[in-house]
Design an enzyme around this catalytic site. Structure first.
Site, PDB file in Angstrom:
ATOM      1  N   GLU A  33       0.920  -1.248  -0.001  1.00 38.83           N
ATOM      2  CA  GLU A  33       0.002  -0.134  -0.065  1.00 38.83           C
ATOM      3  C   GLU A  33       0.804   1.288  -0.009  1.00 38.83           C
ATOM      4  O   GLU A  33       1.984   1.354   0.901  1.00 38.83           O
ATOM      5  CB  GLU A  33      -0.772   0.242   1.260  1.00 38.83           C
ATOM      6  CG  GLU A  33      -0.167   0.234   2.501  1.00 38.83           C
ATOM      7  CD  GLU A  33      -1.151   0.854   3.740  1.00 38.83           C
ATOM      8  OE1 GLU A  33      -1.156   1.961   3.659  1.00 38.83           O
ATOM      9  OE2 GLU A  33      -1.692  -0.129   4.411  1.00 38.83           O
ATOM     10  N   LYS A 122      -8.332  -3.761  10.334  1.00 38.97           N
ATOM     11  CA  LYS A 122      -6.729  -3.025  10.513  1.00 38.97           C
ATOM     12  C   LYS A 122      -6.941  -2.613  12.124  1.00 38.97           C
ATOM     13  O   LYS A 122      -7.514  -1.543  12.321  1.00 38.97           O
ATOM     14  CB  LYS A 122      -6.418  -1.928   9.549  1.00 38.97           C
ATOM     15  CG  LYS A 122      -5.183  -1.309   9.961  1.00 38.97           C
ATOM     16  CD  LYS A 122      -5.138  -0.176   9.211  1.00 38.97           C
ATOM     17  CE  LYS A 122      -3.884   0.815   9.392  1.00 38.97           C
ATOM     18  NZ  LYS A 122      -3.785   1.999   8.575  1.00 38.97           N
TER      19      LYS A 122
END
Length: 202
Positions: A33, A122
């Site tokens: 990412e 997350k």
């Protein structure tokens, strides 16, 4: 072998992102990412997606609104990671055919994220929640939910997190910081992968 490890390249620039991405993938980390508070992030995401989209899951971190979700999709991203639980972002991500990993800390946030379609959670900042906090939450979360520890997860405590029920980890400054060269990133990626593999094998 696909490992549940996410490389977070905060601060990476478009001119260095492809060789750094290659080093990370070579080490065995196949999810990357680029946080949107990096320089020209959509260009970097596009370059990674073009170079490695067939072999790695490329996307964006620090995605805070629906407009950004659309920009990630246009750049070729396939995963959206956020520091917070924003139902509109989750729903837009899923509508665009991408994976959604919102940031959560509490049971309320965790279940809200799942109800709106999150693919995984997350847990951030991980150093505030800690393995003990995750373990308590795992007692009530559906067992199939993938929980990633991000912020405070490192090779020296992977074992504690895995015992607490973490499925994987997002690694930021322990892997890449602005200014790191390819060799530094490669060494760190190899250390992270070796530590993870040793724990799983044990």
């Amino acid at each position: 072998m696909s490992r549940p490890l996410i490389a977070i390249l905060r601060g990476v620039t478009p001119d260095e992102v492809v060789p750094i991405g290659q080093a990370i993938i070579n080490a065995g980390i196949t999810t990357i990412e680029v946080p949107l508070n990096s320089p020209d992030p959509f260009t970097s995401i596009g370059k990674l997606a073009q170079a490695f989209g067939a072999e790695a899951l490329i996307g964006a971190g620090t995605v805070l609104d629906v407009t950004q979700v659309g920009q990630v999709a246009e750049a070729g991203g396939k995963i959206v990671v956020s520091p917070d639980c924003n139902p509109a972002v989750i729903e837009a991500t899923k509508a665009a055919g991408m994976q959604s990993f919102p940031g959560v800390m509490t049971p309320t946030e965790s279940f809200a994220a799942l109800r709106h379609g999150a693919d995984g959670l997350k847990f951030f900042p991980g150093n505030l929640i800690g393995p003990s906090g995750l373990k308590a939450l795992r007692a009530v979360l559906p067992p199939e939910v993938a929980c990633y520890a991000v912020g405070g997860a490192a090779p020296d405590n992977f074992g504690l997190w895995l015992e607490a029920g973490a499925a994987g980890f997002g690694i930021g400054s322990g892997l890449y910081r602005a200014g790191f060269d390819v060799e530094q990133v490669a060494r760190r990626a190899q250390t992270i992968v070796s530590a993870y593999d040793a724990l799983v094998a044990a």
